[in-house]
Design a protein around this motif. Sequence first.
Motif, PDB file in Angstrom:
ATOM      1  N   GLY A 265       0.782  -1.217   0.000  1.00  0.00           N
ATOM      2  CA  GLY A 265       0.000   0.000   0.000  1.00  0.00           C
ATOM      3  C   GLY A 265       0.817   1.270   0.000  1.00  0.00           C
ATOM      4  N   THR A 266       2.162   1.153  -0.020  1.00  0.00           N
ATOM      5  CA  THR A 266       3.017   2.339  -0.051  1.00  0.00           C
ATOM      6  C   THR A 266       3.692   2.435  -1.415  1.00  0.00           C
ATOM      7  OG1 THR A 266       5.083   1.294   0.671  1.00  0.00           O
ATOM      8  CG2 THR A 266       3.492   1.930   2.391  1.00  0.00           C
ATOM      9  N   ASP A 267       4.290   3.574  -1.676  1.00  0.00           N
ATOM     10  CA  ASP A 267       5.029   3.759  -2.918  1.00  0.00           C
ATOM     11  C   ASP A 267       6.341   2.976  -2.935  1.00  0.00           C
ATOM     12  OD1 ASP A 267       3.131   5.430  -4.016  1.00  0.00           O
ATOM     13  OD2 ASP A 267       4.050   7.257  -3.222  1.00  0.00           O
ATOM     14  N   THR A 278       8.225  17.060  -6.641  1.00  0.00           N
ATOM     15  CA  THR A 278       8.028  18.382  -6.034  1.00  0.00           C
ATOM     16  C   THR A 278       8.371  18.259  -4.564  1.00  0.00           C
ATOM     17  OG1 THR A 278       5.696  17.886  -5.569  1.00  0.00           O
ATOM     18  CG2 THR A 278       6.203  18.989  -7.664  1.00  0.00           C
ATOM     19  N   PRO A 279       8.685  19.369  -3.897  1.00  0.00           N
ATOM     20  CA  PRO A 279       9.062  19.295  -2.487  1.00  0.00           C
ATOM     21  C   PRO A 279       7.996  18.596  -1.650  1.00  0.00           C
ATOM     22  CG  PRO A 279       9.609  21.442  -3.355  1.00  0.00           C
ATOM     23  CD  PRO A 279       8.829  20.743  -4.426  1.00  0.00           C
ATOM     24  N   GLY A 280       8.421  17.559  -0.917  1.00  0.00           N
ATOM     25  CA  GLY A 280       7.565  16.873   0.035  1.00  0.00           C
ATOM     26  C   GLY A 280       6.682  15.801  -0.526  1.00  0.00           C
ATOM     27  N   ASN A 281       6.669  15.585  -1.839  1.00  0.00           N
ATOM     28  CA  ASN A 281       5.777  14.599  -2.449  1.00  0.00           C
ATOM     29  C   ASN A 281       6.598  13.595  -3.250  1.00  0.00           C
ATOM     30  OD1 ASN A 281       2.878  15.731  -1.972  1.00  0.00           O
ATOM     31  ND2 ASN A 281       4.076  17.494  -2.708  1.00  0.00           N
ATOM     32  N   PHE A 282       6.510  12.320  -2.861  1.00  0.00           N
ATOM     33  CA  PHE A 282       7.285  11.317  -3.593  1.00  0.00           C
ATOM     34  C   PHE A 282       6.378  10.352  -4.339  1.00  0.00           C
ATOM     35  CE2 PHE A 282       7.486   9.558   0.916  1.00  0.00           C
ATOM     36  CZ  PHE A 282       6.640   8.474   0.731  1.00  0.00           C
ATOM     37  N   ARG A 283       7.013   9.631  -5.259  1.00  0.00           N
ATOM     38  CA  ARG A 283       6.354   8.621  -6.086  1.00  0.00           C
ATOM     39  C   ARG A 283       7.344   7.482  -6.268  1.00  0.00           C
ATOM     40  NH1 ARG A 283       9.227   8.700 -10.674  1.00  0.00           N
ATOM     41  NH2 ARG A 283      10.048  10.700 -11.420  1.00  0.00           N
ATOM     42  N   PRO A 284       6.890   6.326  -6.761  1.00  0.00           N
ATOM     43  CA  PRO A 284       7.828   5.234  -7.010  1.00  0.00           C
ATOM     44  C   PRO A 284       8.884   5.652  -8.037  1.00  0.00           C
ATOM     45  CG  PRO A 284       5.581   4.419  -7.021  1.00  0.00           C
ATOM     46  CD  PRO A 284       5.487   5.920  -6.990  1.00  0.00           C
ATOM     47  N   ARG A 285      10.136   5.315  -7.750  1.00  0.00           N
ATOM     48  CA  ARG A 285      11.214   5.623  -8.701  1.00  0.00           C
ATOM     49  C   ARG A 285      11.120   4.685  -9.894  1.00  0.00           C
ATOM     50  NH1 ARG A 285      16.382   3.932 -10.021  1.00  0.00           N
ATOM     51  NH2 ARG A 285      17.735   5.596 -10.800  1.00  0.00           N
ATOM     52  N   ALA A 286      11.295   5.270 -11.069  1.00  0.00           N
ATOM     53  CA  ALA A 286      11.141   4.475 -12.297  1.00  0.00           C
ATOM     54  C   ALA A 286      12.241   4.830 -13.288  1.00  0.00           C
ATOM     55  CB  ALA A 286       9.768   4.704 -12.910  1.00  0.00           C
ATOM     56  N   GLY A 287      13.494   4.510 -12.964  1.00  0.00           N
ATOM     57  CA  GLY A 287      14.593   4.718 -13.900  1.00  0.00           C
ATOM     58  C   GLY A 287      15.064   6.147 -14.020  1.00  0.00           C
ATOM     59  N   ASP A 288      14.700   7.039 -13.091  1.00  0.00           N
ATOM     60  CA  ASP A 288      15.129   8.429 -13.151  1.00  0.00           C
ATOM     61  C   ASP A 288      16.652   8.515 -13.019  1.00  0.00           C
ATOM     62  OD1 ASP A 288      12.304   9.998 -12.545  1.00  0.00           O
ATOM     63  OD2 ASP A 288      12.466   8.082 -11.493  1.00  0.00           O
ATOM     64  N   THR A 289      17.269   9.338 -13.842  1.00  0.00           N
ATOM     65  CA  THR A 289      18.714   9.550 -13.757  1.00  0.00           C
ATOM     66  C   THR A 289      19.039  11.025 -13.891  1.00  0.00           C
ATOM     67  OG1 THR A 289      19.019   9.204 -16.131  1.00  0.00           O
ATOM     68  CG2 THR A 289      19.297   7.267 -14.700  1.00  0.00           C
ATOM     69  N   TYR A 290      20.241  11.361 -13.444  1.00  0.00           N
ATOM     70  CA  TYR A 290      20.725  12.740 -13.499  1.00  0.00           C
ATOM     71  C   TYR A 290      21.900  12.801 -14.467  1.00  0.00           C
ATOM     72  CZ  TYR A 290      23.457  16.843 -12.052  1.00  0.00           C
ATOM     73  OH  TYR A 290      24.185  18.009 -12.028  1.00  0.00           O
ATOM     74  N   ASN A 291      21.863  13.735 -15.398  1.00  0.00           N
ATOM     75  CA  ASN A 291      22.937  13.901 -16.371  1.00  0.00           C
ATOM     76  C   ASN A 291      24.038  14.763 -15.755  1.00  0.00           C
ATOM     77  OD1 ASN A 291      24.497  13.996 -18.692  1.00  0.00           O
ATOM     78  ND2 ASN A 291      23.304  15.672 -19.593  1.00  0.00           N
ATOM     79  N   TYR A 292      25.071  14.107 -15.289  1.00  0.00           N
ATOM     80  CA  TYR A 292      26.167  14.804 -14.606  1.00  0.00           C
ATOM     81  C   TYR A 292      27.219  15.336 -15.572  1.00  0.00           C
ATOM     82  CZ  TYR A 292      28.105  10.145 -15.409  1.00  0.00           C
ATOM     83  OH  TYR A 292      28.483   8.969 -15.998  1.00  0.00           O
ATOM     84  N   ALA A 293      27.152  14.953 -16.844  1.00  0.00           N
ATOM     85  CA  ALA A 293      28.241  15.235 -17.774  1.00  0.00           C
ATOM     86  C   ALA A 293      28.480  16.723 -18.062  1.00  0.00           C
ATOM     87  CB  ALA A 293      28.000  14.491 -19.087  1.00  0.00           C
ATOM     88  N   PRO A 294      27.446  17.536 -18.310  1.00  0.00           N
ATOM     89  CA  PRO A 294      27.703  18.878 -18.853  1.00  0.00           C
ATOM     90  C   PRO A 294      28.595  19.760 -17.995  1.00  0.00           C
ATOM     91  CG  PRO A 294      25.379  18.326 -19.017  1.00  0.00           C
ATOM     92  CD  PRO A 294      26.011  17.264 -18.174  1.00  0.00           C
ATOM     93  N   VAL A 295      28.562  19.582 -16.683  1.00  0.00           N
ATOM     94  CA  VAL A 295      29.302  20.498 -15.812  1.00  0.00           C
ATOM     95  C   VAL A 295      30.706  19.995 -15.503  1.00  0.00           C
ATOM     96  CG1 VAL A 295      27.249  21.494 -14.777  1.00  0.00           C
ATOM     97  CG2 VAL A 295      28.238  19.432 -13.783  1.00  0.00           C
ATOM     98  N   ASN A 296      31.111  18.891 -16.111  1.00  0.00           N
ATOM     99  CA  ASN A 296      32.483  18.418 -15.979  1.00  0.00           C
ATOM    100  C   ASN A 296      33.362  19.104 -17.019  1.00  0.00           C
ATOM    101  OD1 ASN A 296      32.981  15.566 -14.266  1.00  0.00           O
ATOM    102  ND2 ASN A 296      30.853  16.117 -14.631  1.00  0.00           N
TER     103      ASN A 296
END
Length: 965
Positions: A265-267, A278-296
């Motif tokens: 019954g939980t996410d 959004t701040p304070g509201n979560f959902r099940p993670r589904a393959g989300d990634t962060y593109n770290y390359a540009p700032v290197n």
Amino acid sequence: MSNRFTKASLLTGTVMAGAMLATPAYAQDEAAAEESELIVVTGSRIAQRNVETAAPIAVVQDEEFKLSGTVNVENVVNTLPQVVPGFTSNSNNPGTGTATLNLRGLGSTRTMVLVNGRRWMFYDTAQIVDLNTIPSFLLDSVDVVTGGASAVYGSDALSGVVNFRLKDVEGVELGGQYSLTQEGDGARYNLFGAIGTSFDDGRGSATVYAEYYNRQEIFQGDRAFSNFALGGEGPGNGGLTQRQFGSSTLPNGVIRYFGNGVRTGTDFAANRAVVFDTPGNFRPRAGDTYNYAPVNYLQIPQERYLIGGYADYEFSDGHEFYTEVSFVNNRVAGELAATPVTGTFNVNLATIQPFISAADFAQLVQLDATETGTGASAPGNGQLSLFLQRRTVESGSRNTLDERNAFRVLGGVRGGITDWLNYDAYYMYARTRNSNIQRGNISRSAFQRGLDGTDPAINIFGPNTLTQAMVDQISILAQNSDISTLEVANAALSGFLGDIGGGDIGFALGAEYRRVASQFIPDTALASGDVIGFNAGDPTEGSYSVKELFAELNVPLIETDSGLRLEVTGAGRYSDYSLDAVGGVWTYAGGVEFSPIPDITLRGQYQRAVRAPNVGELFGGQSIGFPGATDPCSRAAAAAPGTLRNLCLANGVPAASLGTAGIQLNAQIPAFFGGNPNLQEETSDSWTAGIVLQPSFIPGLQITADYFDIKIDDAITTISLQQSFELCFDQVQDATSVVCAPFFANGPIRNAGGQIVEAFAPALGGQNVATLSTSGVDLQVVYSTSLPFSLLTDTGEQTLNLSFLGTWTESNAFEAFPGADILECAGQFGANCGEPNASYKWTTRASFVDGPLTTSIRWRHLSAVDDDDPDTDYAALNGSERIPAYDLIDLTFSYDVNEQVTVAFGVNNLFDTLPQAPEFANGGIVVSNPNNGTRLGDNQEQANTYPSTYDVLGRDFFASVNFKF
């Protein structure tokens, strides 16, 4: 006979790599002295008239530096086919802000770097030379000598020697250069000046110089090929496929729950992970990634100030004092994406409740209420043990600034004792200090205190939720420093003995004392491991010294007027190290040259060389870890009579406990990692055989081809705890051996019950167990001729200069320890072999000299390389795991305005060829067959490629001007 030296012979003995020797004195007029000039070639310490040697030498003249538009030494050195690039201006992560040289791909620590035939300053506990400290505008040539040269130069010359020769300046030389990419970024410029003069009626001379260099940054986000990290994960389109890859640590926060509370019954039910949109509201993670390359960084910024000089003075007839001084201030920055905070933290629910929506907070309360553990995992205690991931973009990028100050001073005297015997003695001291400042780090302990209620609460649950006060609360400034020193005191005699038919027998003998010292000093935060963002560091400090005797002999056996010549050479050195595990070692070499006619010279050489362990390998600070491994004494075989049983008994296991699981309570075994003071020397055997062709019927042509075979035994490598167990208890099975030292030589490692516990953890560092080898052929062709046409001269002719320098690497193999699978890296790249090691590599140049105008074209080639991991597939050309062959064309124009002014303009990477990597094929899509049992991965050093090997700047322009007065 007079003992007076000519100024030219004195200078040759110094600048042409004669580190120990002055040239002998002969009664002759000035013209005769010039005609029979004696020089000291790289790879020998004997002054001689014949420039050919038994050791193969590839020479890169100063013209290559001028025409290539290089400012830093690394840019030309890394195009040499004998070199596998080390750290360069494009090495951001990994990188140290230095430029290093890796000859034959055998490691920078096994490559000796000389300047004017003498050791140069190093910069860290690994005792590696930073090429940024060598003034490129003063280079006269670069000599690359293949194979071990310890008998001539001492420790470290296992793969060979690279000698940078600096020129003398007469008058005033000023100049500068500016470079810019086609994209309008990455500007580089330098200004330099040198003054050379003689004084006191020619008895003395001096050269002083200064240089300023500035390089601007380029980010990976500034190029399409590096704007996204490419790789592969997850199924899709019928197979494993991924156009873009990224980090699972997001700026908006991720919570992973691994407890045993009820997730229904939980996410967290789907995959135990949630993410905040959004701040304070979560959902099940589904393959989300962060593109770290540009700032290197794709090109790291650098600013360098370099000043120095060298001088000599003949204080008495035939006796001269000489000195060299240099100082470098070098500042290099690195930049990475914001710190990814990951790990398990104890969270007080009341502390974070204000930051979580009521519905989502209720899910956390449900998990807490249904847990069945103890401590933080006890039911209903208002606490949860959560694995948190939060990229702290509010604190800005992680950046580091390395500022190195290095100086080197040398003073010596040389002269003639008799007309056949000369002396040379000098002392050299060099010191490098690096200050490293890191910004953007996060304190793990402060982060924890902001979640458990000890400190004011921090809000990591959503994008941009950290206030400036919170950022200040968890941020930490870290810094460390390195200090390295090198001292060399040397005294030598050289000269000539009698003629036994082929000419005077040349000899050199002498003594040398060296002391190396280095230390790494991290601050408390780095040493304790509390820093998140950059790697923790353990303090390291140590030194050692060596006393050496050396001798060298050059015996011309036959030389006739017809051109028949036979010459043999030999060298030997005894080194007595202050390190008990090394002690006294011998190195030696022997070679032969044979010329049946003047057009042909055959040559061969054998060399035994050594490398003593460096300060970092010996004295690296220790820290405890908990690697997974199987205690060999817990296996059933340990209970059976035999060597394994005896070893385990000697290691402190009670007889009744042998072969039982009870002596290993956990899968992870505590072990200390760091330096190993019991390391012994590495040894290498080098064989070379070659031919030099100078056909008289083709004037201006010279061809040299040399086969090389280098094998390094007892190479120092760090292996895993499991490998250490297997090597000692299953293979070597000798408690007194060096591979068993971690378990036997450093005191008890077990308690009374036979378990390895933290208090008695084995100390693991490098071990003398690896074997490295390489073989292949070097080919150098130089040709100069006249062409029957001209636009700018009255003679109707212009000069064509052709040069080719290439290497075929037959093998480049690595055996991690005896019995391990042999890794072949010739023609390979990847996670095991690292930087691409092309089987065929060459640099060739054609220059047309039409009076004042020189038009030059350079062709750089790397053959295709294959991925070294057969379990990983990439969608490269034809579905193979291959980086295709790579070719770059460069074009340069140089024009002599008059005798004082030269201007040049050039374009490197004329056709704007993209860097290479498997992921770039097929539109950047990485595909693996889901039915063949292979895995998918990203396989490149950084920026989706190997930026030290393949050009990442694109089409690059430069313009320069040089004034001589």
